[in-house]
Design an enzyme around this catalytic site. Structure first.
Site, PDB file in Angstrom:
ATOM      1  N   ARG A   1      -0.847  -9.045  13.358  1.00  0.00           N
ATOM      2  CA  ARG A   1      -1.349  -8.059  12.387  1.00  0.00           C
ATOM      3  C   ARG A   1      -2.185  -8.758  11.310  1.00  0.00           C
ATOM      4  O   ARG A   1      -3.202  -8.229  10.876  1.00  0.00           O
ATOM      5  CB  ARG A   1      -0.174  -7.297  11.759  1.00  0.00           C
ATOM      6  CG  ARG A   1       0.508  -6.381  12.786  1.00  0.00           C
ATOM      7  CD  ARG A   1       1.870  -5.914  12.325  1.00  0.00           C
ATOM      8  NE  ARG A   1       1.834  -5.071  11.153  1.00  0.00           N
ATOM      9  CZ  ARG A   1       2.888  -4.805  10.388  1.00  0.00           C
ATOM     10  NH1 ARG A   1       4.070  -5.333  10.696  1.00  0.00           N
ATOM     11  NH2 ARG A   1       2.773  -4.009   9.360  1.00  0.00           N
TER      12      ARG A   1
ATOM     13  N   ARG B   1      -9.655   0.617   8.768  1.00  0.00           N
ATOM     14  CA  ARG B   1      -9.201  -0.750   9.013  1.00  0.00           C
ATOM     15  C   ARG B   1     -10.292  -1.611   9.623  1.00  0.00           C
ATOM     16  O   ARG B   1     -10.053  -2.768   9.939  1.00  0.00           O
ATOM     17  CB  ARG B   1      -7.998  -0.725   9.938  1.00  0.00           C
ATOM     18  CG  ARG B   1      -6.667  -0.915   9.187  1.00  0.00           C
ATOM     19  CD  ARG B   1      -5.580  -0.874  10.181  1.00  0.00           C
ATOM     20  NE  ARG B   1      -4.365  -1.528   9.855  1.00  0.00           N
ATOM     21  CZ  ARG B   1      -3.312  -0.942   9.302  1.00  0.00           C
ATOM     22  NH1 ARG B   1      -3.370   0.291   8.886  1.00  0.00           N
ATOM     23  NH2 ARG B   1      -2.194  -1.612   9.176  1.00  0.00           N
TER      24      ARG B   1
ATOM     25  N   LYS C   1       0.826  -1.223   0.000  1.00  0.00           N
ATOM     26  CA  LYS C   1       0.000   0.000   0.000  1.00  0.00           C
ATOM     27  C   LYS C   1       0.854   1.265   0.000  1.00  0.00           C
ATOM     28  O   LYS C   1       0.645   2.173  -0.789  1.00  0.00           O
ATOM     29  CB  LYS C   1      -0.917   0.028   1.249  1.00  0.00           C
ATOM     30  CG  LYS C   1      -1.845  -1.155   1.369  1.00  0.00           C
ATOM     31  CD  LYS C   1      -2.736  -1.043   2.597  1.00  0.00           C
ATOM     32  CE  LYS C   1      -2.002  -1.135   3.928  1.00  0.00           C
ATOM     33  NZ  LYS C   1      -1.323  -2.405   4.170  1.00  0.00           N
TER      34      LYS C   1
ATOM     35  N   ARG D   1      11.123  -1.360  10.979  1.00  0.00           N
ATOM     36  CA  ARG D   1      10.056  -1.038  11.927  1.00  0.00           C
ATOM     37  C   ARG D   1      10.007  -2.051  13.065  1.00  0.00           C
ATOM     38  O   ARG D   1      10.205  -3.249  12.845  1.00  0.00           O
ATOM     39  CB  ARG D   1       8.706  -1.029  11.194  1.00  0.00           C
ATOM     40  CG  ARG D   1       8.417   0.280  10.515  1.00  0.00           C
ATOM     41  CD  ARG D   1       7.252   0.210   9.578  1.00  0.00           C
ATOM     42  NE  ARG D   1       6.071  -0.457  10.099  1.00  0.00           N
ATOM     43  CZ  ARG D   1       4.907  -0.520   9.449  1.00  0.00           C
ATOM     44  NH1 ARG D   1       4.784   0.050   8.266  1.00  0.00           N
ATOM     45  NH2 ARG D   1       3.884  -1.141   9.967  1.00  0.00           N
TER      46      ARG D   1
ATOM     47  N   ARG E   1      11.282  -5.399   4.959  1.00  0.00           N
ATOM     48  CA  ARG E   1      11.027  -3.959   4.688  1.00  0.00           C
ATOM     49  C   ARG E   1      12.058  -3.087   5.416  1.00  0.00           C
ATOM     50  O   ARG E   1      12.393  -3.309   6.580  1.00  0.00           O
ATOM     51  CB  ARG E   1       9.623  -3.599   5.157  1.00  0.00           C
ATOM     52  CG  ARG E   1       9.363  -2.098   5.167  1.00  0.00           C
ATOM     53  CD  ARG E   1       7.901  -1.749   5.222  1.00  0.00           C
ATOM     54  NE  ARG E   1       7.125  -2.501   6.173  1.00  0.00           N
ATOM     55  CZ  ARG E   1       5.792  -2.580   6.148  1.00  0.00           C
ATOM     56  NH1 ARG E   1       5.105  -1.951   5.224  1.00  0.00           N
ATOM     57  NH2 ARG E   1       5.150  -3.293   7.042  1.00  0.00           N
TER      58      ARG E   1
END
Ligand code: ADP
Ligand code: AMP
Length: 217
Positions: A171, A88, A13, A160, A127
């Protein structure tokens, strides 16, 4: 144009929202970025970080308020926006509908990037983000030219705190339970498009541009 980009954690995203924002001159509004920018020396900043580290959703009242404050700013009102990471759950989506009606900026299109669960953990764990400009990389799929250094601004890359295998499990289950139902919500609203997110970053961008080329601003 008011866009919403959806997808599970790690679906791409943020990567794609940055490209769409640049092409269509939209403001990229990421709730994750808003929460990460809260000062960690404050009580609020610490509470928010605890939710994020656990992979849980931040309570709706705070989330809705921060989004509304951001969407009311002149840059968003004048140029349009692309929402990334919000809503969400169905309650947030209903809140957004009421709010966008009040400010007369209803959603133009909802873009859902679909990536199967087994690929998402690898995407999140690899990431890396630039501390300085927020650009997103991946150690395998989109590496920076020099390890841990941002290609665009030379800033240092970081991982992160919630991009771990353990937090990703939570998640992903939060996504299944709370966020996936939004697909039907937006299908019923008639503004939904789905894109295959397993393609390369450039191919996904191309597919998104194609969808939007047929959408009226
Ligand atoms: P999200 O905002 O949905 O959590 P990101 O845009 O941050 O996801 O992407 C998650 C990770 O996957 C990043 O490291 C990014 O570079 C990488 N990534 C994004 N899109 C793709 C893709 N199409 N193929 C492979 N890796 C991707
Ligand atoms: P993201 O950067 O979108 O992956 O979001 C990181 C974390 O921020 C999530 O796991 C949640 O803890 C929190 N978060 C982001 N967006 C929302 C939202 N719309 N509602 C509640 N929590 C959110």
């Amino acid at each position: 144009m008011q866009l919403l980009i959806m997808g599970a954690p790690g679906a791409g995203k943020g990567t794609q929202a940055a490209k769409l924002a640049a092409k269509y001159n939209l403001v990229h509004v990421s709730t994750g970025d808003i929460f990460r920018s809260l000062n960690e020396m404050t009580d609020l900043g610490q509470q928010v970080r605890r939710f994020m580290k656990a992979g849980k959703l931040i309570p709706d009242d705070l989330t809705n308020r921060l989004v509304e404050e951001r969407l009311e700013c002149n840059d968003c009102m004048d140029n349009g926006w692309i929402l990334d990471g919000y809503p969400r759950n169905v309650e947030q989506a209903q809140n957004l509908d009421v709010f966008t009606n009040i400010i007369r900026r209803q959603l133009t299109c909802v873009l859902n990037i679909h990536v199967p669960a087994e690929k998402l953990i690898e995407r999140a764990i690899g990431r890396r983000i630039c501390k300085n400009c927020g650009a997103t990389y991946h150690v395998k799929f989109n590496p920076s030219k020099v390890a841990d250094v941002c290609d665009s601004c030379g800033g240092q890359l970081y991982q992160r705190a919630d991009d771990t295998a353990e937090t990703m499990k939570n998640r992903l289950s939060v996504y299944e339970k709370n966020t996936r139902p939004l697909i039907d919500y937006y299908k019923q609203a008639g503004i939904y498009a789905e894109i295959d997110g397993t393609q390369t970053i450039d191919k996904v961008t191309e597919a998104l541009f194609n969808v939007l080329s047929s959408v009226k601003a």
